[in-house]
Design a protein around this motif. Sequence first.
Motif, PDB file in Angstrom:
ATOM      1  N   GLU A 165       0.846  -1.186   0.000  1.00  0.00           N
ATOM      2  CA  GLU A 165       0.000   0.000   0.000  1.00  0.00           C
ATOM      3  C   GLU A 165       0.892   1.250   0.000  1.00  0.00           C
ATOM      4  O   GLU A 165       2.118   1.143   0.081  1.00  0.00           O
ATOM      5  CB  GLU A 165      -0.908   0.002   1.239  1.00  0.00           C
ATOM      6  N   ASN A 166       0.302   2.433  -0.088  1.00  0.00           N
ATOM      7  CA  ASN A 166       1.109   3.655  -0.014  1.00  0.00           C
ATOM      8  C   ASN A 166       1.839   3.669   1.328  1.00  0.00           C
ATOM      9  O   ASN A 166       1.251   3.904   2.381  1.00  0.00           O
ATOM     10  CB  ASN A 166       0.222   4.894  -0.179  1.00  0.00           C
ATOM     11  N   ARG A 213      13.068  -4.613 -14.415  1.00  0.00           N
ATOM     12  CA  ARG A 213      11.649  -4.311 -14.592  1.00  0.00           C
ATOM     13  C   ARG A 213      10.985  -4.488 -13.233  1.00  0.00           C
ATOM     14  O   ARG A 213      11.328  -5.412 -12.481  1.00  0.00           O
ATOM     15  CB  ARG A 213      11.004  -5.245 -15.616  1.00  0.00           C
ATOM     16  N   TYR A 214      10.027  -3.620 -12.915  1.00  0.00           N
ATOM     17  CA  TYR A 214       9.360  -3.749 -11.617  1.00  0.00           C
ATOM     18  C   TYR A 214       7.856  -3.549 -11.783  1.00  0.00           C
ATOM     19  O   TYR A 214       7.403  -2.662 -12.487  1.00  0.00           O
ATOM     20  CB  TYR A 214       9.937  -2.780 -10.578  1.00  0.00           C
ATOM     21  N   VAL A 215       7.123  -4.435 -11.120  1.00  0.00           N
ATOM     22  CA  VAL A 215       5.670  -4.472 -11.209  1.00  0.00           C
ATOM     23  C   VAL A 215       5.082  -3.969  -9.899  1.00  0.00           C
ATOM     24  O   VAL A 215       5.305  -4.584  -8.854  1.00  0.00           O
ATOM     25  CB  VAL A 215       5.151  -5.906 -11.460  1.00  0.00           C
ATOM     26  N   ALA A 216       4.364  -2.863  -9.952  1.00  0.00           N
ATOM     27  CA  ALA A 216       3.616  -2.396  -8.790  1.00  0.00           C
ATOM     28  C   ALA A 216       2.212  -3.001  -8.887  1.00  0.00           C
ATOM     29  O   ALA A 216       1.454  -2.680  -9.794  1.00  0.00           O
ATOM     30  CB  ALA A 216       3.553  -0.884  -8.769  1.00  0.00           C
ATOM     31  N   VAL A 217       1.895  -3.904  -7.957  1.00  0.00           N
ATOM     32  CA  VAL A 217       0.656  -4.689  -8.020  1.00  0.00           C
ATOM     33  C   VAL A 217      -0.415  -4.008  -7.169  1.00  0.00           C
ATOM     34  O   VAL A 217      -0.156  -3.578  -6.042  1.00  0.00           O
ATOM     35  CB  VAL A 217       0.898  -6.125  -7.524  1.00  0.00           C
ATOM     36  N   SER A 218      -1.615  -3.943  -7.700  1.00  0.00           N
ATOM     37  CA  SER A 218      -2.723  -3.323  -6.970  1.00  0.00           C
ATOM     38  C   SER A 218      -3.013  -4.064  -5.671  1.00  0.00           C
ATOM     39  O   SER A 218      -3.147  -5.298  -5.651  1.00  0.00           O
ATOM     40  CB  SER A 218      -3.989  -3.318  -7.834  1.00  0.00           C
ATOM     41  N   THR A 219      -3.154  -3.309  -4.600  1.00  0.00           N
ATOM     42  CA  THR A 219      -3.492  -3.901  -3.303  1.00  0.00           C
ATOM     43  C   THR A 219      -4.977  -4.245  -3.209  1.00  0.00           C
ATOM     44  O   THR A 219      -5.409  -4.808  -2.205  1.00  0.00           O
ATOM     45  CB  THR A 219      -3.125  -2.942  -2.164  1.00  0.00           C
ATOM     46  N   LYS A 220      -5.748  -3.910  -4.231  1.00  0.00           N
ATOM     47  CA  LYS A 220      -7.179  -4.222  -4.240  1.00  0.00           C
ATOM     48  C   LYS A 220      -7.466  -5.601  -4.820  1.00  0.00           C
ATOM     49  O   LYS A 220      -8.607  -6.071  -4.767  1.00  0.00           O
ATOM     50  CB  LYS A 220      -7.938  -3.170  -5.058  1.00  0.00           C
ATOM     51  N   LEU A 223       1.459  16.936  -4.240  1.00  0.00           N
ATOM     52  CA  LEU A 223       0.545  16.107  -3.454  1.00  0.00           C
ATOM     53  C   LEU A 223       0.100  14.931  -4.298  1.00  0.00           C
ATOM     54  O   LEU A 223      -0.492  15.105  -5.369  1.00  0.00           O
ATOM     55  CB  LEU A 223      -0.675  16.919  -3.012  1.00  0.00           C
ATOM     56  N   SER A 224       0.365  13.718  -3.796  1.00  0.00           N
ATOM     57  CA  SER A 224      -0.038  12.499  -4.495  1.00  0.00           C
ATOM     58  C   SER A 224      -1.150  11.820  -3.707  1.00  0.00           C
ATOM     59  O   SER A 224      -0.902  11.203  -2.672  1.00  0.00           O
ATOM     60  CB  SER A 224       1.155  11.544  -4.637  1.00  0.00           C
ATOM     61  N   PRO A 225      -2.407  11.932  -4.170  1.00  0.00           N
ATOM     62  CA  PRO A 225      -3.530  11.402  -3.396  1.00  0.00           C
ATOM     63  C   PRO A 225      -3.985  10.004  -3.795  1.00  0.00           C
ATOM     64  O   PRO A 225      -4.937   9.485  -3.228  1.00  0.00           O
ATOM     65  CB  PRO A 225      -4.634  12.416  -3.711  1.00  0.00           C
ATOM     66  N   ALA A 226      -3.322   9.392  -4.771  1.00  0.00           N
ATOM     67  CA  ALA A 226      -3.793   8.117  -5.327  1.00  0.00           C
ATOM     68  C   ALA A 226      -2.797   7.006  -5.029  1.00  0.00           C
ATOM     69  O   ALA A 226      -1.644   7.254  -4.671  1.00  0.00           O
ATOM     70  CB  ALA A 226      -4.000   8.261  -6.829  1.00  0.00           C
ATOM     71  N   PRO A 227      -3.211   5.758  -5.191  1.00  0.00           N
ATOM     72  CA  PRO A 227      -2.308   4.630  -4.933  1.00  0.00           C
ATOM     73  C   PRO A 227      -1.118   4.633  -5.888  1.00  0.00           C
ATOM     74  O   PRO A 227      -1.261   4.856  -7.087  1.00  0.00           O
ATOM     75  CB  PRO A 227      -3.197   3.400  -5.174  1.00  0.00           C
ATOM     76  N   MET A 228       0.052   4.336  -5.339  1.00  0.00           N
ATOM     77  CA  MET A 228       1.270   4.351  -6.153  1.00  0.00           C
ATOM     78  C   MET A 228       1.400   3.144  -7.066  1.00  0.00           C
ATOM     79  O   MET A 228       2.314   3.100  -7.892  1.00  0.00           O
ATOM     80  CB  MET A 228       2.500   4.461  -5.248  1.00  0.00           C
ATOM     81  N   HIS A 253      -0.569   2.561  -9.355  1.00  0.00           N
ATOM     82  CA  HIS A 253      -1.069   3.005 -10.657  1.00  0.00           C
ATOM     83  C   HIS A 253       0.019   3.786 -11.384  1.00  0.00           C
ATOM     84  O   HIS A 253       0.886   4.410 -10.776  1.00  0.00           O
ATOM     85  CB  HIS A 253      -2.317   3.867 -10.477  1.00  0.00           C
ATOM     86  N   ALA A 254      -0.048   3.778 -12.714  1.00  0.00           N
ATOM     87  CA  ALA A 254       1.023   4.351 -13.528  1.00  0.00           C
ATOM     88  C   ALA A 254       1.271   5.818 -13.228  1.00  0.00           C
ATOM     89  O   ALA A 254       2.415   6.232 -12.985  1.00  0.00           O
ATOM     90  CB  ALA A 254       0.694   4.157 -15.013  1.00  0.00           C
ATOM     91  N   ALA A 255       0.218   6.649 -13.282  1.00  0.00           N
ATOM     92  CA  ALA A 255       0.436   8.094 -13.163  1.00  0.00           C
ATOM     93  C   ALA A 255       1.025   8.494 -11.813  1.00  0.00           C
ATOM     94  O   ALA A 255       2.023   9.227 -11.781  1.00  0.00           O
ATOM     95  CB  ALA A 255      -0.861   8.844 -13.449  1.00  0.00           C
ATOM     96  N   PRO A 256       0.465   8.071 -10.671  1.00  0.00           N
ATOM     97  CA  PRO A 256       1.073   8.487  -9.400  1.00  0.00           C
ATOM     98  C   PRO A 256       2.523   8.057  -9.250  1.00  0.00           C
ATOM     99  O   PRO A 256       3.370   8.844  -8.798  1.00  0.00           O
ATOM    100  CB  PRO A 256       0.176   7.813  -8.354  1.00  0.00           C
ATOM    101  N   LEU A 257       2.837   6.825  -9.620  1.00  0.00           N
ATOM    102  CA  LEU A 257       4.211   6.348  -9.487  1.00  0.00           C
ATOM    103  C   LEU A 257       5.147   7.157 -10.382  1.00  0.00           C
ATOM    104  O   LEU A 257       6.229   7.583  -9.948  1.00  0.00           O
ATOM    105  CB  LEU A 257       4.280   4.859  -9.849  1.00  0.00           C
ATOM    106  N   ARG A 258       4.743   7.398 -11.616  1.00  0.00           N
ATOM    107  CA  ARG A 258       5.609   8.129 -12.543  1.00  0.00           C
ATOM    108  C   ARG A 258       5.730   9.598 -12.152  1.00  0.00           C
ATOM    109  O   ARG A 258       6.800  10.198 -12.304  1.00  0.00           O
ATOM    110  CB  ARG A 258       5.070   7.969 -13.969  1.00  0.00           C
ATOM    111  N   PHE A 259       4.663  10.191 -11.647  1.00  0.00           N
ATOM    112  CA  PHE A 259       4.756  11.580 -11.194  1.00  0.00           C
ATOM    113  C   PHE A 259       5.716  11.705 -10.009  1.00  0.00           C
ATOM    114  O   PHE A 259       6.552  12.611  -9.968  1.00  0.00           O
ATOM    115  CB  PHE A 259       3.366  12.105 -10.804  1.00  0.00           C
TER     116      PHE A 259
END
Length: 517
Positions: free
Chosen positions: A60-61, A78-85, A206-211, A213-219
């Motif tokens: 999780e974050n 290569r690294y895979v960020a897997v959804s915690t959902k 400010l990053s309000p979303a799960p990391m 996901h592509a956009a939050p991690l890349r931002f």
Amino acid sequence: MTLPFPDTYAQATPDKPAYVMAGSGVAVTYRELVDASRRIARLLWSRGLRHGDCVAILIENHLALPKVAWAAQRSGLRYVAVSTKLLPDEVRYILADSGARMLFTSARMADVVRQASVGLDSVESVFVVDDVDDPDFESLSSALASTPAGVEPDEREGVDLLYSSGTTGRPKGVAASLTLPPLGTAPGVSDLLHQRWGLDNDSIYLSPAPMYHAAPLRFIMTVHRHGGTAVIMERFDAVAALELIERYRVTHTQMVPTMFIRMLKLPDAQRQAFEVSSLTTVIHSAAPCPADTKRAMIEWLGPIIDEFYSSTENYLFTTLDSHEWLDRPGSVGRAQLGTPHVLDETGQPLPPGEIGTLWSEGGMDFAYLNDPEKTASTRNAQGWSTVGDLGYVDEDGYVYLSDRRADLILSGGVNVYPRESEDILAMHPKVADVAVFGIPDPELGQVVHAVVAPAPGEVGDDALAAELLDYLRDRLAKFKCPRRIDFEDELPRHATGKLYKRLLRDRYSEGSSVPTS
């Protein structure tokens, strides 16, 4: 010239926070981030991982997540960020499909990993990032302490291997090219984010979303490449987000439209009580934004609302600012990466203003991992690529989205785009969330159906359904409106704002009884 990388700031501004966890207030400095990422990289290298190998991150974050991501990034992995959902079976699928050799997880996710690991031999080690004693997994701190001295990885830039949201089926691993350039050679999307929105060492993001996901991690990683500070929320809350903007003097944030809607639905006095003048750029993406919502955000915060359209595949990247949007409501902007083309079902180009499948010429190269057939289906004879989105391009090159082809409703031979009614219902004060989709009908093939999550304090009954249908019919042609509205306490929505419509559609079998009037 020094290439932008966290190491640069670990030397120049070692005590500056690279990121802060919003809930606890714990900060990680650039010195700490770089030191931790180097130590984790040495651990991975000592265990035999080499360029192009894959590690997975199911966390999780959490304070540890950026450290692990940067360790993989600096090791040419290569690294895979897997959804915690995800459920254990879904996690097992991604671990197997990605070929991940190592997995990093947290105490919170350990039970999911335990279940997902049954019968899975490809993952050689699982490291728990929290200081807990778990007999099934290795403690990351203990593993780091026992890493042999003198191990020096061959440091090159790695690349994320992210999985699409799976809103219409099994998620797909999006494999970008791994060219292994020297550290500091930022990926193309990072340069786009930096150049378009000025993310630099003065930025507070400010990053309000799960990391995962592509956009939050890349931002976040782009912020770190340029010496700024990220404030990472463990979970989104509208009031908490405004408090953080005020407390940290946030300059940039990236949100999804559902977050906008939740902030706008706060009582005016509560929303206006926070000092948010530090904001220079509020970026949104991931899901279509209702026009009324976007206009309200611009009226509230000023013309600082920027939008981009892209995908995990990054086949096309468009942007537009508030002024452009006010001139062209509904557009997602002009291309910064790739050249958009709109084709009909036979592959022929359509003129400006006509809806078809959106293709991109010259976007980022990608492939779907272990699925050459799926990859081939995204290309045409010219080498252009698509992710199946429908839309059109106007005479000035501005892109407009209609829907995903998978969500298009074909009712009695007429195309119905569910986004139109979703956008209207989303702004009704008694609606918290909504999904519109097609369900089987013996005469028309499909009819339009809606599932609504009522706003807090509202009851989802026949009276509310009638009120919402009347509200829609006053604003939209009748054939575009749902025949019926059902109610759920909560919709299956991805944390990035995308709906898992397939989960809703699956509940309506061929034998569903649907009113015809």
